[in-house]
Design a protein around this motif. Structure first.
Motif, PDB file in Angstrom:
ATOM      1  N   TYR B 138       4.765  10.475   2.844  1.00  0.00           N
ATOM      2  CA  TYR B 138       5.176  11.578   1.985  1.00  0.00           C
ATOM      3  C   TYR B 138       3.995  12.035   1.144  1.00  0.00           C
ATOM      4  CZ  TYR B 138       9.729   9.910   3.390  1.00  0.00           C
ATOM      5  OH  TYR B 138      10.810   9.520   4.147  1.00  0.00           O
ATOM      6  N   CYS B 139       4.056  13.287   0.784  1.00  0.00           N
ATOM      7  CA  CYS B 139       3.006  13.880  -0.042  1.00  0.00           C
ATOM      8  C   CYS B 139       2.949  13.145  -1.377  1.00  0.00           C
ATOM      9  CB  CYS B 139       3.321  15.351  -0.257  1.00  0.00           C
ATOM     10  SG  CYS B 139       2.243  16.165  -1.422  1.00  0.00           S
ATOM     11  N   ASP B 140       1.765  12.733  -1.766  1.00  0.00           N
ATOM     12  CA  ASP B 140       1.640  11.984  -3.014  1.00  0.00           C
ATOM     13  C   ASP B 140       1.922  12.857  -4.229  1.00  0.00           C
ATOM     14  OD1 ASP B 140       1.009   9.313  -2.320  1.00  0.00           O
ATOM     15  OD2 ASP B 140      -0.895  10.051  -1.534  1.00  0.00           O
ATOM     16  N   ILE B 141       1.684  14.128  -4.096  1.00  0.00           N
ATOM     17  CA  ILE B 141       1.859  15.006  -5.256  1.00  0.00           C
ATOM     18  C   ILE B 141       3.312  15.447  -5.370  1.00  0.00           C
ATOM     19  CG2 ILE B 141       0.856  16.979  -6.469  1.00  0.00           C
ATOM     20  CD1 ILE B 141      -1.160  14.848  -5.308  1.00  0.00           C
ATOM     21  N   THR B 142       3.842  16.010  -4.292  1.00  0.00           N
ATOM     22  CA  THR B 142       5.166  16.606  -4.384  1.00  0.00           C
ATOM     23  C   THR B 142       6.273  15.731  -3.810  1.00  0.00           C
ATOM     24  OG1 THR B 142       4.892  17.687  -2.262  1.00  0.00           O
ATOM     25  CG2 THR B 142       4.186  18.914  -4.180  1.00  0.00           C
ATOM     26  N   GLY B 143       5.930  14.744  -3.016  1.00  0.00           N
ATOM     27  CA  GLY B 143       6.971  13.914  -2.411  1.00  0.00           C
ATOM     28  C   GLY B 143       7.533  14.494  -1.135  1.00  0.00           C
ATOM     29  N   THR B 173      -7.703  11.118 -11.574  1.00  0.00           N
ATOM     30  CA  THR B 173      -6.322  11.498 -11.255  1.00  0.00           C
ATOM     31  C   THR B 173      -5.896  11.035  -9.864  1.00  0.00           C
ATOM     32  OG1 THR B 173      -6.621  13.393 -12.678  1.00  0.00           O
ATOM     33  CG2 THR B 173      -4.695  13.409 -11.260  1.00  0.00           C
ATOM     34  N   GLN B 176      -4.689   7.590  -9.978  1.00  0.00           N
ATOM     35  CA  GLN B 176      -3.373   7.395 -10.578  1.00  0.00           C
ATOM     36  C   GLN B 176      -2.275   7.683  -9.570  1.00  0.00           C
ATOM     37  OE1 GLN B 176      -3.555   9.970 -13.940  1.00  0.00           O
ATOM     38  NE2 GLN B 176      -4.622   8.491 -15.202  1.00  0.00           N
ATOM     39  N   TYR B 177      -2.496   8.716  -8.762  1.00  0.00           N
ATOM     40  CA  TYR B 177      -1.505   9.020  -7.735  1.00  0.00           C
ATOM     41  C   TYR B 177      -1.434   7.888  -6.720  1.00  0.00           C
ATOM     42  CZ  TYR B 177      -0.324  13.761  -9.089  1.00  0.00           C
ATOM     43  OH  TYR B 177       0.178  14.841  -9.746  1.00  0.00           O
ATOM     44  N   ALA B 179      -2.101   4.840  -7.287  1.00  0.00           N
ATOM     45  CA  ALA B 179      -1.496   3.678  -7.937  1.00  0.00           C
ATOM     46  C   ALA B 179       0.027   3.774  -7.880  1.00  0.00           C
ATOM     47  CB  ALA B 179      -1.973   3.566  -9.375  1.00  0.00           C
ATOM     48  N   ALA B 180       0.562   4.977  -7.993  1.00  0.00           N
ATOM     49  CA  ALA B 180       2.015   5.139  -7.927  1.00  0.00           C
ATOM     50  C   ALA B 180       2.536   4.720  -6.561  1.00  0.00           C
ATOM     51  CB  ALA B 180       2.395   6.583  -8.214  1.00  0.00           C
ATOM     52  N   ARG B 181       1.690   4.786  -5.564  1.00  0.00           N
ATOM     53  CA  ARG B 181       2.080   4.365  -4.220  1.00  0.00           C
ATOM     54  C   ARG B 181       1.554   2.953  -3.931  1.00  0.00           C
ATOM     55  NH1 ARG B 181      -0.581   5.768   0.614  1.00  0.00           N
ATOM     56  NH2 ARG B 181      -1.665   7.531  -0.308  1.00  0.00           N
ATOM     57  N   GLY B 182       0.908   2.351  -4.895  1.00  0.00           N
ATOM     58  CA  GLY B 182       0.382   1.008  -4.698  1.00  0.00           C
ATOM     59  C   GLY B 182      -0.772   0.970  -3.730  1.00  0.00           C
TER      60      GLY B 182
END
Lengths: 766, 200
Positions: B138-143, B173, B176-177, B179-182
């Motif tokens: 999935y897109c890291d920015i928009t999902g 930045t 950080q994106y 990191a949200a996905r590990g």
């Protein structure tokens, strides 16, 4: 945003319907989440009094959840108190006393909130902060009205995490037996209590709570704990994930995004998608947004008040401005006049000097007069007078407003009479003057040349325009094609410029490295040679004029040298697009670069700001959160943990693994799948059961009867099940599950008894 | 829209606080001499439990206390189980469990017997294994669904527009994106290595 594509930057997305645009004037705006403060809750001592008749039969039932601890009496229908396991203990400096707040009371104000500590390790269902736990239990017993000296004097029935750790159990046992003097303690698993309460015997119990999701198979009322599994994903992780996503989505959001607020947002707006892949793909489309996919959450803000000025005030201000302008003009005029007078006086004086000079009898006298006035000779004086006269007439003309007709350049050419005179007819001064005039004349000639050049250029452009026009009129198709090709070329140019700019800021980029190489070469003294042998070494840099071009290549700033600046491609593009809009029927407003880069039509705008809201920069919009994709993205993680970077199998894969790999008796598999039961606060999302069922059906081989059901109350059923187990079980049977005080003293603090609703004993902990 | 329904009056609020404060409230049911012991976090507890577990297993293996297993031709899961527990490799454990369950005669009784002797259920080994299914991207920015990965930032993106957005991100930045996905790279300094590399 930089321009990155020369083609259509946006796919054409379906446009909003007029009704939707209408509705945007008044979008449904949800208030920001609030702190879950519930005010003062008085204690309920009635339960204690009721329990006094049968002190051994009436237990205090505590469902010790990591999100809320539920406490009540075994004879109650539902828990009396829901208490988040939080403690805020601090010293109040104002009143110089200690304070301790527990549960929802910790949200009373900013001070108490700042001191909150959780009894559980974050993102786990294991209590680790025992002083906090002690405070929470104190509060629980106080609220339940426990009133006896030195002991709570009632049995305790408590839930514990699946596969509880030895140290945790020991600490809890020590606290309950030694700190509170409990006569007996019974431990059980919340999900199994909930399953029992919902009359399940064989099935797959899914318990998704605040900190973790467990899958426990149960056969004939017996939990198969050796085959249970934990997925490290629960409500807390979901909240944190939402917080992360929102922080990334709104990096400059003015309000702080607290976990408690995230919890509220998830509860209100998130849901499990019935078909994630299909739904997410079109979630941000217009019809999706129209269907209400976008949720606007408005945080408090103060509108910047712009004071409206009345017409009168504006007029007055205007008047004032004019007035001051006039005053300035007057001052300037006066100054000019003063100067003029001064000049006239000067002129008069110099004329008198000239007169004196002419009247002076001797050369010596003449020289004295000139010296006094610091003039070299008479001509200098005359020149001074002539200049003054010129200036005065100029100033006068200006004051009077009639522009003095400037001498044309051609007229000026005739003003150098000495150039016609041969040198031998001139004295020394004359020759000097002639040289001066020659210089002046060449300057004038250069100006004439430049003027002609300009005119020729203008004519060329006009001709070009005319030809272009003619081309358009005679063969429009090829003219349009030409314009389009130009436009394409410009787009490529814009893109390249953007890339070059990006490259130059990238230290590792090719351009930067080349530049550094060149600089290093310039700085070094040419090819290294042994100094001893040869004489002076000259690298003859600069012998060739092109050598200096190297400085142009290392210059970072555009246009820092005297080269003619390149025409701005963006401006050129605008011109071409204007032409195309006018003459090319296939080129519409939507095709322009501006329209294609229109932020309001972009996907990012739909993502961050939802639908087209007219006023984009207001404080109101700045304080808004738009929840759209997150609404299904966050709850989806339990099925696809990789979305949030959890390296574990999804819930359905875990279930499949347990049923198909851990159990090989088809009857057992059938029994497990016939009753898939889910409980816990994290299963409260809309469509959870429906999605779970469709996923299980899709994953497992056909031929199984698959039923999925939810607990009647996914949050409170565990407590209810525990209470009903206590009241519905004879005390002799309870004794096989409970640890009495004597047993605790005899067997130690990690001793538990295995029973059908509790944890299994593992040798390492037993 | 105040964030909390706060009482207007300071004194009123203080009275509310006083009514909720439990610090000085008498708790007759509690033994005053009792004090909570040291807090341990999960990491400490797990490592302690594992040490104990390993020693119990070692004793079992050496003493022969664990021999009487109903073996009907199937391999005993014990040795590899011990390894698995020590290596903390849940995946291996699960596979072995499956093998053990498959080899042994089916039925709740026998499975219970098989596992009664091993490290049956521990906090660490009930953690489910990594997925064996292919992951959807999935897109890291928009999902939104994503088919592309930016080679520079390693971010996944939905379409060219999002790609353009990625390229305008300030430094940090993209991490950080990720990191949200590990999927971010975490650099750890090893103190002993730092010492080695330090000039003598």
């Amino acid at each position: 945003m930089t321009i990155t594509s020369t083609h259509r930057i946006l796919e054409e997305r379906s446009r909003p319907s007029p009704a939707f645009i209408e509705s945007l004037q008044h979008p449904a705006i949800h208030p920001a989440p609030e702190w879950p403060f519930q005010g003062h809750k008085p204690a309920q001592p009635s339960g204690w009094k009721d329990s006094a008749a049968t002190p051994t039969e009436s237990a205090i039932v505590i469902d010790c959840g990591s999100s809320t601890l539920k406490a009540g009496w075994s004879f109650d229908k539902k828990p009396r108190f829901l208490i988040p396991p939080l403690l805020a203990k601090y010293k109040d400096r104002k009143y110089n006393k200690y304070c301790a707040f527990v549960g929802y009371d910790t949200y009373a104000d900013a001070t108490t909130r700042g001191q909150i500590r959780n009894a559980f390790e974050s993102f786990t269902s294991v209590p680790v902060n025992w002083d906090v736990m002690e405070g929470v239990l104190d509060y629980t017993f106080l609220k339940l009205g426990v009133d006896s000296e030195g002991s709570i004097a009632r049995p305790i029935l408590m839930t514990e995490p699946v596969a509880n750790l030895g140290y945790t159990r020991r600490m809890m046992n020590e606290m309950l037996f030694e700190g509170y003097g409990a006569p007996s303690v019974t431990y059980g698993l919340d999900s199994l209590f909930s399953y029992r309460y919902n009359r399940g015997t064989s099935g797959l119990v899914i318990s998704s709570g605040h900190a973790a999701t467990h899958v426990i198979p149960v056969l004939s009322g017996k939990p198969q704990l050796h085959s249970c599994a934990r997925l490290n994903w629960g409500g807390a992780q979901a909240q944190e994930y939402l917080q992360k996503l929102l922080k990334l989505k709104y990096p400059n959001f003015p309000s702080k995004l607290y976990m408690e607020h995230m919890e509220s947002l998830l509860k209100r707006f998130a849901y499990v998608s019935k078909d994630y892949q299909a739904e997410i793909a079109n979630y941000l489309d217009w019809n999706g947004l129209e269907a209400g996919n976008d949720i606007v959450v408005q945080y408090p803000f103060t509108e910047q008040v712009i004071v409206e000025k009345s017409a009168e005030e504006i007029a007055r201000q205007e008047e004032r401005k004019k007035e001051s302008g006039r005053r300035l003009q007057e001052q300037a005029a006066k100054m000019r006049l003063d100067k003029l007078i001064k000049k006239e006086q000067d002129l008069e004086y110099y004329e008198s000097v000239l007169q004196q000079l002419r009247d002076a009898p001797t050369k010596k006298e003449q020289k004295r007069i000139l010296d006094d006035e610091e003039f070299k000779d008479e001509t200098a004086l005359e020149r001074q007078i002539r200049d003054l006269k010129q200036k005065i007439t100029k100033a006068r003309n200006k004051d009077l407003g009639n522009q003095a007709d400037e001498e044309t350049l051609e007229e000026q050419l005739n003003k150098f009479p000495l150039l016609e005179v041969p040198d031998d007819q001139l004295d020394e001064d004359g020759i000097k003057e002639k040289r001066h005039q020659r210089l002046m004349r060449s300057g004038v000639e250069a100006r004439i040349r430049a003027k002609l050049e300009k005119e020729r250029e203008r004519a060329r452009l006009a001709e070009e325009k005319r030809l272009d026009e003619e081309h358009r009129l005679t063969d429009r198709a090829s003219w349009v094609a030409g314009r389009r090709a130009q436009r394409q070329g410009l787009l490529v140019k814009i893109k390249e410029q953007a890339r070059a700019k990006a490259d130059s800021s990238n230290r590792k980029g090719l351009a930067s490295q080349q530049r550094m190489k060149t600089l290093a070469n310039l700085a070094s003294d040419g090819p290294k040679r042994k100094r001893r042998g040869g004489g002076d070494y000259d690298d003859d840099f600069g012998a060739n004029d092109d050598d200096w071009g190297v400085y142009r290549t290392v210059a970072k700033e555009e246009g820092s040298d005297d080269e003619e600046p390149e025409p701005d491609p963006v401006a050129e593009l605008l011109n071409i697009e204007k032409d195309l809009l006018q003459y090319d029927d296939n080129f519409t407003q939507n095709d322009t670069l501006e329209a294609q880069n229109d932020w309001k039509k972009s996907l990012m705008h739909a993502f961050i700001r939802g639908s087209l809201i007219p006023d984009d920069d207001s404080q109101r919009d700045f304080h808004q959160l738009h929840l759209n994709v997150e609404r299904i993205r966050v709850p989806e993680v339990i099925l696809q943990p990789s979305i949030a970077g959890v390296d574990q199998a999804g819930l359905v894969e875990i279930m499949e693994g347990i049923v198909m790999n851990r159990f090989h008796d088809p009857l057992q598999q059938k029994n497990l799948l016939r009753d898939i039961f889910f409980t816990g606060g994290n299963t409260l999302f809309k469509n959870f059961g429906e999605r779970l069922k469709s996923e299980v059906v899709a994953t497992l081989p056909s031929g199984y009867e698959i039923n999925v059901r939810a607990a009647s109350d996914p949050i409170l059923d565990a407590w209810r099940g525990a209470a009903s187990w206590w009241t519905g079980t004879p005390s002799s049977e309870r004794a096989t599950a409970s640890v009495s005080r004597n047993e605790y003293l005899e067997r130690g603090s990690e001793y538990i008894k295995e029973h059908d609703l509790g944890n299994a004993i593992s040798p390492a902990y037993g | 829209m105040p964030p909390t329904p706060q009482p207007k009056d300071d004194a009123e609020h203080q009275a509310l606080l006083d009514s909720m404060d439990t610090y000085y409230t008498k708790k007759p049911f509690k033994r005053p001499e009792w004090k909570a012991r040291r807090n341990k976090n999960i990491k400490q507890m797990v490592s302690e439990a594992q040490r104990r577990e390993a020693s119990v297993l070692a004793t079992q293996n050496n003493s022969g206390a664990s021999t009487p297993l109903p073996t009907d031709g199937a391999t005993t899961p014990q040795p590899s189980m011990a390894q698995a527990a020590q290596n903390l490799s849940t995946l291996v454990l699960e596979r072995n469990l499956a093998k053990g369950a498959g080899g042994g005669s089916s039925g709740p009784g026998s499975t219970n017997l098989t596992f009664a002797l091993g490290p049956a259920v521990t906090y660490t080994n009930i953690e489910s294994a990594p997925s064996l299914q292919t992951k959807k991207h999935y897109c890291d920015i928009t999902g939104l669904p994503s088919r592309y990965t930016d080679p520079k930032t390693k971010l996944r993106y939905h379409n060219s527009e999002i790609f353009g957005v990625i390229r305008t991100f300030p430094q940090g930045t993209p991490d950080q994106y990720l990191a949200a996905r590990g999927a971010n790279v975490v650099l750890k300094a090893f103190p002993h290595m730092a010492q080695e590399s330090a000039p003598a």
